[in-house]
Design a protein around this motif. Structure first.
Motif, mmCIF file in Angstrom:
data_model
loop_
_atom_site.group_PDB
_atom_site.id
_atom_site.type_symbol
_atom_site.label_atom_id
_atom_site.label_comp_id
_atom_site.label_asym_id
_atom_site.label_seq_id
_atom_site.Cartn_x
_atom_site.Cartn_y
_atom_site.Cartn_z
ATOM 1 N N VAL A 98 2.720 49.937 55.821
ATOM 2 C CA VAL A 98 2.603 50.426 54.447
ATOM 3 C C VAL A 98 3.838 49.961 53.684
ATOM 4 C CG1 VAL A 98 2.466 52.458 52.968
ATOM 5 C CG2 VAL A 98 1.223 52.407 55.143
ATOM 6 N N THR A 100 5.939 50.139 50.316
ATOM 7 C CA THR A 100 6.150 51.062 49.208
ATOM 8 C C THR A 100 7.233 50.501 48.303
ATOM 9 O OG1 THR A 100 5.572 52.906 50.647
ATOM 10 C CG2 THR A 100 6.719 53.451 48.611
ATOM 11 N N ARG A 102 9.297 50.850 44.246
ATOM 12 C CA ARG A 102 9.553 51.579 43.000
ATOM 13 C C ARG A 102 10.562 50.792 42.195
ATOM 14 N NH1 ARG A 102 14.364 55.254 43.596
ATOM 15 N NH2 ARG A 102 14.959 54.982 45.750
ATOM 16 N N ALA A 139 5.802 52.333 40.344
ATOM 17 C CA ALA A 139 5.757 52.524 41.800
ATOM 18 C C ALA A 139 4.397 52.104 42.343
ATOM 19 C CB ALA A 139 6.033 53.977 42.135
ATOM 20 N N SER A 141 2.191 51.831 46.504
ATOM 21 C CA SER A 141 2.147 51.954 47.956
ATOM 22 C C SER A 141 0.848 51.312 48.409
ATOM 23 C CB SER A 141 2.219 53.429 48.362
ATOM 24 O OG SER A 141 2.324 53.535 49.759
#
Length: 177
Positions: A98, A100, A102, A139, A141
């Motif tokens: 995963v 992620t 931001r 952001a 994910s």
């Protein structure tokens, strides 16, 4: 409580000289600080003066805050830092990870790629994995699958990259053969 060495000189019947002893300094918030010295004979306790806060500018004391004059702007707001992380951040080809991020531009397409770099840091092999969108805060994910045809490149530097039209950010992925 602080323990300090105190030199004591005594003069008296049959003894003249000096020796070291330990003194204990205590400071109870309800009373004045005291020093207790143990010497041959009676114990002597001496009370010190009441302790007050040192004046501004003394060593160890923070200086008073000098505010900005009226009409002067403060520091600009710091820019958002782009952060990219993978979980897990290592594994064999076929591993699901995963990614992620931001601090990216808001509501923008992000292309996620798996990169193998050569000895000089140049892109040696690139595999585009998928596209995703950032939210209103910048952001995202997204789950990706690490390519399985790159196992022979495990001794080289491997990265997951998130790229928008204006940004490119990478995070290390430890590719295991």
């Amino acid at each position: 409580m602080v323990t300090a060495a105190v030199a004591v000189v005594t003069l008296g019947a049959g003894f003249a000289g000096g020796f070291y002893t330990q003194a204990q300094v205590t400071n109870d918030s309800r009373s004045q600080p005291t020093v207790t010295v143990t010497v041959p004979g009676p114990t002597v306790t001496v009370a010190g003066p009441t302790v007050t806060a040192p004046p501004a500018g003394s060593p160890g004391v923070a200086p008073a805050v000098n505010p900005l004059p009226s009409g002067v702007a403060g520091s600009p707001t710091p820019t958002t830092v782009r952060v990219l992380s993978a979980s897990p951040d290592g594994g064999q080809g076929g591993t699901k990870s995963v990614l992620t991020g931001r601090g990216f531009p808001s509501n923008e397409v992000v292309r996620v790629s798996f990169i193998i770099k050569g000895d000089l840091g140049e892109d040696y092999k690139t595999r585009d994995l998928r596209d995703t969108m950032t939210d209103a805060t910048g952001a995202f994910s997204v789950e990706v699958v690490i390519p399985s045809d790159l196992k022979y490149d495990a001794n080289l530097n491997a990265y997951l990259r998130a790229r928008t039209t204006a940004t490119k950010t990478e995070t290390v992925f430890d590719l295991i053969a």
